[in-house]
Structures are given as C-alpha cells and as structure tokens.
Design a protein around this motif. Structure first.
Motif, PDB file in Angstrom:
ATOM      1  N   VAL A 275      -4.197 -27.119   3.954  1.00  0.00           N
ATOM      2  CA  VAL A 275      -4.201 -25.683   3.673  1.00  0.00           C
ATOM      3  C   VAL A 275      -4.313 -25.436   2.169  1.00  0.00           C
ATOM      4  N   ASN A 276      -5.322 -24.648   1.779  1.00  0.00           N
ATOM      5  CA  ASN A 276      -5.470 -24.291   0.363  1.00  0.00           C
ATOM      6  C   ASN A 276      -5.780 -22.810   0.177  1.00  0.00           C
ATOM      7  N   CYS A 277      -5.532 -22.012   1.239  1.00  0.00           N
ATOM      8  CA  CYS A 277      -5.840 -20.587   1.165  1.00  0.00           C
ATOM      9  C   CYS A 277      -4.916 -19.809   2.090  1.00  0.00           C
ATOM     10  N   LEU A 278      -4.371 -18.708   1.601  1.00  0.00           N
ATOM     11  CA  LEU A 278      -3.558 -17.803   2.408  1.00  0.00           C
ATOM     12  C   LEU A 278      -4.326 -16.497   2.585  1.00  0.00           C
ATOM     13  N   LEU A 279      -4.549 -16.105   3.838  1.00  0.00           N
ATOM     14  CA  LEU A 279      -5.222 -14.843   4.120  1.00  0.00           C
ATOM     15  C   LEU A 279      -4.228 -13.859   4.726  1.00  0.00           C
ATOM     16  N   LEU A 280      -4.117 -12.698   4.111  1.00  0.00           N
ATOM     17  CA  LEU A 280      -3.211 -11.652   4.588  1.00  0.00           C
ATOM     18  C   LEU A 280      -4.044 -10.557   5.246  1.00  0.00           C
ATOM     19  N   GLY A 281      -3.773 -10.283   6.523  1.00  0.00           N
ATOM     20  CA  GLY A 281      -4.531  -9.273   7.256  1.00  0.00           C
ATOM     21  C   GLY A 281      -3.674  -8.087   7.643  1.00  0.00           C
ATOM     22  N   ASN A 282      -4.201  -7.309   8.581  1.00  0.00           N
ATOM     23  CA  ASN A 282      -3.529  -6.079   9.017  1.00  0.00           C
ATOM     24  C   ASN A 282      -2.684  -6.346  10.268  1.00  0.00           C
ATOM     25  N   ILE A 283      -2.112  -7.546  10.364  1.00  0.00           N
ATOM     26  CA  ILE A 283      -1.269  -7.918  11.502  1.00  0.00           C
ATOM     27  C   ILE A 283       0.176  -7.967  11.014  1.00  0.00           C
ATOM     28  N   ALA A 284       1.023  -7.177  11.649  1.00  0.00           N
ATOM     29  CA  ALA A 284       2.411  -7.057  11.179  1.00  0.00           C
ATOM     30  C   ALA A 284       3.333  -8.006  11.941  1.00  0.00           C
ATOM     31  N   ILE A 285       4.381  -8.427  11.261  1.00  0.00           N
ATOM     32  CA  ILE A 285       5.452  -9.169  11.940  1.00  0.00           C
ATOM     33  C   ILE A 285       6.153  -8.202  12.895  1.00  0.00           C
ATOM     34  N   PRO A 286       6.373  -8.600  14.160  1.00  0.00           N
ATOM     35  CA  PRO A 286       7.059  -7.693  15.092  1.00  0.00           C
ATOM     36  C   PRO A 286       8.396  -7.212  14.525  1.00  0.00           C
ATOM     37  N   ASN A 287       8.679  -5.919  14.708  1.00  0.00           N
ATOM     38  CA  ASN A 287       9.898  -5.327  14.148  1.00  0.00           C
ATOM     39  C   ASN A 287      11.162  -6.070  14.558  1.00  0.00           C
ATOM     40  N   CYS A 288      11.176  -6.553  15.808  1.00  0.00           N
ATOM     41  CA  CYS A 288      12.402  -7.184  16.307  1.00  0.00           C
ATOM     42  C   CYS A 288      12.757  -8.441  15.513  1.00  0.00           C
ATOM     43  N   VAL A 289      11.757  -9.094  14.914  1.00  0.00           N
ATOM     44  CA  VAL A 289      12.034 -10.288  14.107  1.00  0.00           C
ATOM     45  C   VAL A 289      12.856  -9.907  12.882  1.00  0.00           C
ATOM     46  N   LEU A 290      12.584  -8.741  12.313  1.00  0.00           N
ATOM     47  CA  LEU A 290      13.272  -8.321  11.093  1.00  0.00           C
ATOM     48  C   LEU A 290      14.608  -7.648  11.388  1.00  0.00           C
ATOM     49  N   VAL A 291      14.624  -6.727  12.362  1.00  0.00           N
ATOM     50  CA  VAL A 291      15.857  -5.959  12.593  1.00  0.00           C
ATOM     51  C   VAL A 291      16.834  -6.692  13.498  1.00  0.00           C
ATOM     52  N   GLY A 292      16.359  -7.729  14.203  1.00  0.00           N
ATOM     53  CA  GLY A 292      17.219  -8.432  15.148  1.00  0.00           C
ATOM     54  C   GLY A 292      17.789  -9.734  14.629  1.00  0.00           C
ATOM     55  N   GLN A 293      17.759  -9.930  13.307  1.00  0.00           N
ATOM     56  CA  GLN A 293      18.298 -11.167  12.748  1.00  0.00           C
ATOM     57  C   GLN A 293      19.827 -11.174  12.865  1.00  0.00           C
ATOM     58  N   GLN A 294      20.331 -12.281  13.353  1.00  0.00           N
ATOM     59  CA  GLN A 294      21.775 -12.390  13.592  1.00  0.00           C
ATOM     60  C   GLN A 294      22.497 -12.873  12.335  1.00  0.00           C
ATOM     61  N   GLY A 295      23.767 -12.568  12.283  1.00  0.00           N
ATOM     62  CA  GLY A 295      24.620 -13.117  11.232  1.00  0.00           C
ATOM     63  C   GLY A 295      24.438 -12.488   9.863  1.00  0.00           C
ATOM     64  N   ILE A 296      23.847 -11.289   9.810  1.00  0.00           N
ATOM     65  CA  ILE A 296      23.669 -10.624   8.519  1.00  0.00           C
ATOM     66  C   ILE A 296      24.703  -9.514   8.382  1.00  0.00           C
ATOM     67  N   GLU A 297      25.435  -9.548   7.288  1.00  0.00           N
ATOM     68  CA  GLU A 297      26.393  -8.487   7.006  1.00  0.00           C
ATOM     69  C   GLU A 297      25.806  -7.557   5.956  1.00  0.00           C
ATOM     70  N   GLY A 298      25.986  -6.267   6.160  1.00  0.00           N
ATOM     71  CA  GLY A 298      25.433  -5.296   5.221  1.00  0.00           C
ATOM     72  C   GLY A 298      23.964  -5.030   5.514  1.00  0.00           C
ATOM     73  N   GLU A 299      23.165  -4.826   4.459  1.00  0.00           N
ATOM     74  CA  GLU A 299      21.760  -4.469   4.644  1.00  0.00           C
ATOM     75  C   GLU A 299      20.942  -5.658   5.158  1.00  0.00           C
ATOM     76  N   ILE A 300      19.977  -5.357   6.026  1.00  0.00           N
ATOM     77  CA  ILE A 300      19.078  -6.392   6.531  1.00  0.00           C
ATOM     78  C   ILE A 300      17.945  -6.582   5.529  1.00  0.00           C
ATOM     79  N   PRO A 301      17.617  -7.825   5.172  1.00  0.00           N
ATOM     80  CA  PRO A 301      16.506  -8.050   4.221  1.00  0.00           C
ATOM     81  C   PRO A 301      15.199  -7.420   4.710  1.00  0.00           C
ATOM     82  N   TYR A 302      14.457  -6.799   3.816  1.00  0.00           N
ATOM     83  CA  TYR A 302      13.128  -6.212   4.064  1.00  0.00           C
ATOM     84  C   TYR A 302      13.158  -4.966   4.940  1.00  0.00           C
TER      85      TYR A 302
END
Length: 311
Positions: A275-302
């Motif tokens: 791998v020598n290239c990173l391509l960023l497109g219009n595909i989002a990480i599913p919301n549940c991956v970000l808001v459903g992280q366990q073991g976080i106290e206080g604000e959720i990252p991102y």
C-alpha cells in the motif's frame, strides 16, 4: 450469490475504490474503472456481470457503453411490470444507439448533438467495434409492483453499513462475546511521506486535508509510481488514480507532531507492504461505530451535538 453480501465477504481478485455510491458525477472514470477491472479477466471461467440499477436517462446510455466495452455473450434483461422502463437491449439496439461516451453505428459520420466534451472518449486500439452478437434473454414479470424501486436507496444504505461492519468485524478476536471498541485496538503508524493521499469526491484545500482525513474510511491502494517525497509529507495527488485497492481502513487519528497516520485495518501485513496510496471517498463510517463505543466516560471521540445550526 444467495443471501445479503455482508454474510459471505470474500477477497476479490481485483478491485478499485470508486469512492462514491453513484457514478453520476464522473461517468468517464466509472468506465475507466470497468475497463481496468475487466482487464484481469482471463476467460478461464464463465463471468457474470452484475450491472447497476440506474437504467433511466444517462444511466441507460452508460449501460450501452458498458455492453459495448465488455461484449457479453448473453444479456438477461428484467422488465418492470406495468411500466416500460427501457427498450429491449437487442444486438441491433446496442449497435445503432448512441451511448453516453460512445457513438452508435449510424452516427459515426455525423456530429452527435450535445456531445460537447464527451468527444474525448475514444475506444483504444484493439477493442472490437463490430456489431454485438449477444443473445437477449428478456424476463417480463406478470405480478404487480415487480421491480419497483420503492425504498431501494434506504435499503442499499443499510446493506452498505452492514458490509462495512462485517468487514470491520475482522479486527475483532474470533472469540465469541468479546467485542472490543475501536479506541482500544492498536493502530498501524504510517508516516505521512510513505503514502500518497487523494480525496476522490470533492476538492479540499491542502491546508484542510488532515481535517478531512481524520476519523474517515479510506481505501488502501497501490499506485504503480513510487511515492517520493523530499520532505516529511504529506504527499498529495492532483488526480484520482485508477489503481488496485487492497482493502480498507479507518484513520482513527492523525499525529501532526510526529507526522503519522494512525490506521485500523484488517488487511494482512504482507498486503499492507504494497500500500502506497490512501483514497478518501464519500463513504462514511456507520454512525453506530462511533456512538456505540463501549467504555468511554464523558464525551465520545469524534462525536458532537454542540454545533451551530445557523452555519
């Protein structure tokens, strides 16, 4: 084939990260991608080509382009009950009709109206421009609402999220029950100057590129050119390459002091070396991956709810 795609994911022989859920914005690149992927087909086994469902207006013209490029032996065309969506794609229709980027037979000597800059699309040498000889298998359903799109866009979004979640599942331990949140997984550290970077779907000012890349879904790709950088990076591409995609990852952090991307990916190390290239497109990480992280106290990252609606 049976069952939703996320239940039986396999490593493809060749794949390109297009970076968008629809090809309307860049149909020329879409055809370039189709040609690039098709070039690895050695005709050792039969090939089934699953076309997309955009068959109105320019979508139908694009489909005619694809049929001309790939010269299939058979076309299975499924009609919609009580609605003439498109003409039967007979060999004669494909041969004489203009596509979006290719001309029909009868238009080869006269200027195609409204072609504009589409004239730049040309067949490369060696491609067969003779009349297609495919066999058309036409299916006309008799029951009502057959083939009606309905909420297809919503369903495809859900299936896409499920595919991403299934893919990220390979980051987890095979032990049943222990699901680790993303923030507790150890990422790869990738120097800025080791990989080229490109945002596919929109223009981003170089000064803002790291804001766009942080916490994003990226294609891990391999461009034939060696990435050379005299400084400590980042390396920005001016055009989107058509190149092999070896897998996907999440940029879970950007270290601006040490000039490192922190990337989570299930791609095996022997493939990551390519791998020598990173391509960023219009595909989002599913919301549940970000808001459903366990073991976080206080604000959720991102994740934030504190923003200005007037902006």
């Amino acid at each position: 084939l049976p069952g939703p795609p996320f239940t039986h994911q396999q490593t493809p022989r060749k794949t390109v990260y297009y970076g968008q859920t629809s090809c309307e914005q860049d149909t020329e690149r879409y055809l370039d991608v189709v040609k690039y992927v098709f070039s690895c087909y050695k005709k050792e086994v039969p090939l089934v080509i699953n076309t997309m469902g955009w068959v109105k207006g320019e979508g139908l013209l694009l489909l005619i382009d694809v049929i001309r490029l790939l010269s299939p032996s058979h076309i299975v065309q499924m009609d919609v009950c009580d609605w003439k969506a498109m003409p039967p794609l007979t060999p004669e229709h494909v041969h004489f009709s203009a596509g979006l980027h290719t001309k029909g037979k009868q238009q080869s000597k006269c200027k195609q109206l409204g072609a504009g800059d589409m004239e730049s699309w040309k067949y490369s040498e060696g491609e067969d421009m003779s009349a297609p000889q495919h066999k058309l298998l036409y299916v006309h359903p008799e029951f009502p609402r057959a083939g009606v799109a309905g909420e297809a866009r919503v369903h495809s979004g859900i299936l896409r999220d499920m595919s991403i979640l299934g893919y990220l599942g390979h980051l987890q331990s095979p032990d049943i029950g222990a699901v680790l949140p993303l923030h507790s997984l150890v990422p790869y550290q990738v120097p800025f100057n080791a990989v080229a970077l490109r945002v596919i779907h929109t223009d981003v000012a170089p000064s803002n590129i790291m804001y766009a890349v942080n916490a994003s879904w990226v294609g891990l790709c391999c461009i034939p050119e060696e990435v050379r950088c005299q400084t400590d990076g980042p390396v920005l591409l001016t055009q989107t390459p058509v190149c092999d995609c070896l897998g996907f990852g999440i940029v879970r952090g950007v270290d601006m002091e040490k000039k490192l991307y922190h990337i989570l990916t299930p791609v095996p190390p022997e493939n990551l070396r390519l791998v020598n290239c990173l391509l960023l497109g219009n595909i989002a990480i599913p919301n549940c991956v970000l808001v459903g992280q366990q073991g976080i106290e206080g604000e959720i990252p991102y994740v934030t709810s504190d923003y200005n609606y007037s902006i």
